[in-house]
Design an enzyme around this catalytic site. Sequence first.
Site, mmCIF file in Angstrom:
data_model
loop_
_atom_site.group_PDB
_atom_site.id
_atom_site.type_symbol
_atom_site.label_atom_id
_atom_site.label_comp_id
_atom_site.label_asym_id
_atom_site.label_seq_id
_atom_site.Cartn_x
_atom_site.Cartn_y
_atom_site.Cartn_z
ATOM 1 N N ASP A 52 -33.187 4.637 -3.544
ATOM 2 C CA ASP A 52 -33.813 4.232 -4.802
ATOM 3 C C ASP A 52 -35.173 4.933 -4.886
ATOM 4 O O ASP A 52 -35.684 5.438 -3.879
ATOM 5 C CB ASP A 52 -33.960 2.707 -4.796
ATOM 6 C CG ASP A 52 -34.643 2.187 -6.040
ATOM 7 O OD1 ASP A 52 -34.419 2.753 -7.123
ATOM 8 O OD2 ASP A 52 -35.418 1.217 -5.919
ATOM 9 N N LEU A 53 -35.766 4.959 -6.065
ATOM 10 C CA LEU A 53 -37.053 5.644 -6.230
ATOM 11 C C LEU A 53 -38.233 4.676 -6.192
ATOM 12 O O LEU A 53 -38.922 4.571 -5.176
ATOM 13 C CB LEU A 53 -37.058 6.444 -7.544
ATOM 14 C CG LEU A 53 -38.309 7.279 -7.796
ATOM 15 C CD1 LEU A 53 -38.464 8.365 -6.740
ATOM 16 C CD2 LEU A 53 -38.265 7.899 -9.191
ATOM 17 N N ASP A 54 -38.464 3.927 -7.270
ATOM 18 C CA ASP A 54 -39.614 3.013 -7.333
ATOM 19 C C ASP A 54 -39.451 1.881 -6.321
ATOM 20 O O ASP A 54 -38.439 1.175 -6.329
ATOM 21 C CB ASP A 54 -39.728 2.431 -8.737
ATOM 22 C CG ASP A 54 -40.087 3.471 -9.771
ATOM 23 O OD1 ASP A 54 -41.257 3.556 -10.158
ATOM 24 O OD2 ASP A 54 -39.169 4.214 -10.194
ATOM 25 N N ASP B 207 -34.874 -1.632 -3.219
ATOM 26 C CA ASP B 207 -35.765 -2.797 -3.153
ATOM 27 C C ASP B 207 -35.534 -3.843 -4.233
ATOM 28 O O ASP B 207 -36.157 -4.903 -4.206
ATOM 29 C CB ASP B 207 -37.227 -2.335 -3.255
ATOM 30 C CG ASP B 207 -37.592 -1.892 -4.667
ATOM 31 O OD1 ASP B 207 -36.912 -0.992 -5.210
ATOM 32 O OD2 ASP B 207 -38.528 -2.461 -5.241
#
Length: 360
Positions: A127-129, A305
Site C-alpha cells: 500500500d502507499l499512504d 495499514d
Amino acid sequence: MLEIERRGQERRRDLLIGGKPRRTKRLQSRHLAPSRNVSVGEAHEKETRASPLHRGDIVIENVEVVHSCFTSEGGNERESANRRERRCSVISEICMTGRRGKMRPEGDARSMLPKVDDIGRFALFLDLDGTVAEIAERPEAVRVEASTIALLGALRRAAGDALAVVSGRDIAVIDALLSPLRLPVAGVHGLQRRDAAGRLHRSGDVCADLERVIRAIEADVVGDAGVIVERKTGAVALHYRLRPELEARCRAIAERAVRDHPELEVLPGKKVFEIRSQGGDKGDVIEAFLKEEPFRGRVPIFAGDDVTDEVGFGVVNARGGVSIKVGRSATLAHYRAADLHELHRWLAELARVAEAERAR
C-alpha cells in the site's frame, strides 16, 4: 447506513462471527535471527491445518463460505459481484463494528516474523499512504522520502521486478510520488491497474452521475473548514483528518451521496470516506498480478495499514502468503508492524540479504 455495513448485515445469515477480533503477530526486526524464526514453509504448513480465518480469537462457523470468497476466481459478472459482497461482509464484521485487536506482548515467542531466505521466491505488494509514505494532514502534502524510493528500487531488483504498489490513489499520482521509479501499480482501491508490461486495465464503469455527486458533496461541505474533497478517477474522497469531530457529518454526507446511486459504494478509511464506482478491489488486483509475469508462480507478500487492505490480506492468506498490518487496528493479517518505520527496516533487511547473496 454505509453500503459496506449494509452488505455485512445482509450476509450475517451465512457468516456467524463471535468473540474478540483476532490478535496478530507483531513484526520484530530483531527476530530475524535464523534460530528464532519460523520459515514461510513452516507457516504455510500450519495454514493448511487451520483456515486463515479460523484461528486465534475469531470464531467463524461457516469456514467454507468465508474461505471461498477469497479463493474463488472467474465466473460470470453476477458471481464476481456476489464474491465481492461476501468479501465486504467479512471485512465489515471484523473492522466496522468498533472492536479493536490487541498487539501481542513484547518478546512473545509467537510474535516472530517468518524468515524469508530467498526474496526471489516472493511477489511484493505494498500500500502507499501509511505503508510506503507517512500519512499527511492533507493528501496533497504526502511525500515519499528519497531513501524510501531507493529502498523500493532495491526491493524490485531483489524480487526480480515482482514489486507492485496497490493504493487508493490515482495511478498518475502514484507515479508522481514515486518518480523516477515507474512500477506496476493498482489505483483507486482496484478500479485501475497498470501491469508490468505497462498495459492499463480498468474495472467497472464510472458512474455517469459522478460529477453531479461530487458537486453536491462540495456544496455540502462548503462551510466546513478543514474538510477536504479529493477528486479521483471514478471516485471522490471526503477527508476529515483536520476536523475529526465532523466524522458523523461526513458519514452522513457519504451515505446521502450513494443513496440514489446503486452503482456507487462507500469505502471508509482512516479519517476518510471514499465514494467510488463499484468495481474491483485490492484483492482482485493482487489476484490479477499473480496471473502475470513476473508475479506468476510466486508467494505473495502484502503490507497495508487501512480497512481497504483487508480484502488483500484475505486473498494473500488464502494463497499461503505473508500478510502484514501496519498499525494497531483489528485485521485479517497474520503479522503486524507497529508503524511504517518498523516495516521499512524489515524490508531493508530483505533487500540487504538478497544483495549479499548476489555478491557471493
